[in-house]
Design an enzyme around this catalytic site. Structure first.
Site: not given
Length: 262
Positions: A126-127, A130, A187
């Site tokens: 997920h990070e 980004h 997100e």
């Protein structure tokens, strides 16, 4: 009125000239180059390493590196840097972050909630997503266009006047109390891209749902983990993750075997 019209005209021109697409095809406005963002990310990461204790636990470091490396094997080569750096910070914060320039930070407190390699891979994927989706650039660009007072285009992170704000805009800064959470759209996008990455690497995408359930339990109704506060865990999000996991192709290779320290 004439001045206002000129400002709006310049802003419109900037937005048109800086239009790009995210990994999911969403239109974005990004004003800063990959080189500029990588430089800011590297400076921000150096500041964080200077101000937070770094874990010396070799087993924990090896575990986090193992999970991260498995995911990075499926991350496209980046033009503005050649290598990703992973640092485990010795902190009870339930959090992790990734910055432009290939910098990844994981707090040891996260390992109490991400209880297996698949759940840790959910967060790290997920990070990283980004970064791949230029979310820091997008957020800084919006702040610049909105004229928040951050002279981002000609500022060095070393300037104490703006350092904390820039770090917050880039997705790091919990320790300074100024972290600005990514928007819901960003997100959701990081959820989708991150889930695809971790699944390609052989991790179980359904564990993403279990992770967010663990996050909710960890809050105990009184204190919300940092990661949960900036990555809202609503029923809608869990349903979206479950639906996305169902639609991912089956993994046919050798699954990662990253042993979490006892």
């Amino acid at each position: 009125m004439r001045y206002k019209g000129i400002v709006l005209s310049i802003a419109s021109t900037l937005m048109i000239s800086a239009c790009s697409s995210s990994p999911t095809g969403r239109n974005q406005v990004v004003l800063f180059s990959d080189t500029q963002m990588s430089s800011l990310g590297q400076q921000s990461f150096s500041e964080t390493k200077n101000e937070l204790p770094i874990s010396k636990d070799t087993k924990i470091n090896a575990y986090v590196q193992c999970v991260t490396n498995a995911i990075l094997d499926y991350v496209p080569i980046q033009g503005s840097f050649s290598q990703w750096e992973v640092v485990v910070f010795d902190s009870p914060q339930v959090n992790a972050f990734a910055l432009p320039g290939g910098k990844i930070g994981v707090y040891t407190g996260l390992l109490d909630v991400a209880v297996n390699q698949d759940q840790l891979a959910t967060v790290i994927g997920h990070e990283i997503a980004h970064v791949l989706a230029d979310h820091s650039n997008e957020r800084m660009s919006h702040a610049h266009i909105a004229n928040t007072g951050l002279q981002i285009s000609n500022i060095a992170l070393a300037s104490q006047d703006y350092r904390n704000e820039i770090m917050a805009l880039m997705g790091v800064g919990v320790q300074y109390g100024v972290l600005l959470p990514y928007g819901r759209t960003q997100e959701s996008e990081a959820d989708v891209v991150g889930l695809e990455l971790m699944a390609k690497a052989g991790f179980d995408p359904y564990q993403s749902v279990e992770l967010w359930k663990n996050m909710a339990k960890a809050s105990g109704g009184s204190h919300t983990p940092e990661l949960l506060s900036t990555h809202p865990s609503h029923d809608t999000r869990i349903n979206e993750l479950t639906d996305k996991a169902r639609r991912l192709p089956a993994f046919s290779g050798t699954k990662p075997n990253c042993a979490k320290p006892v």
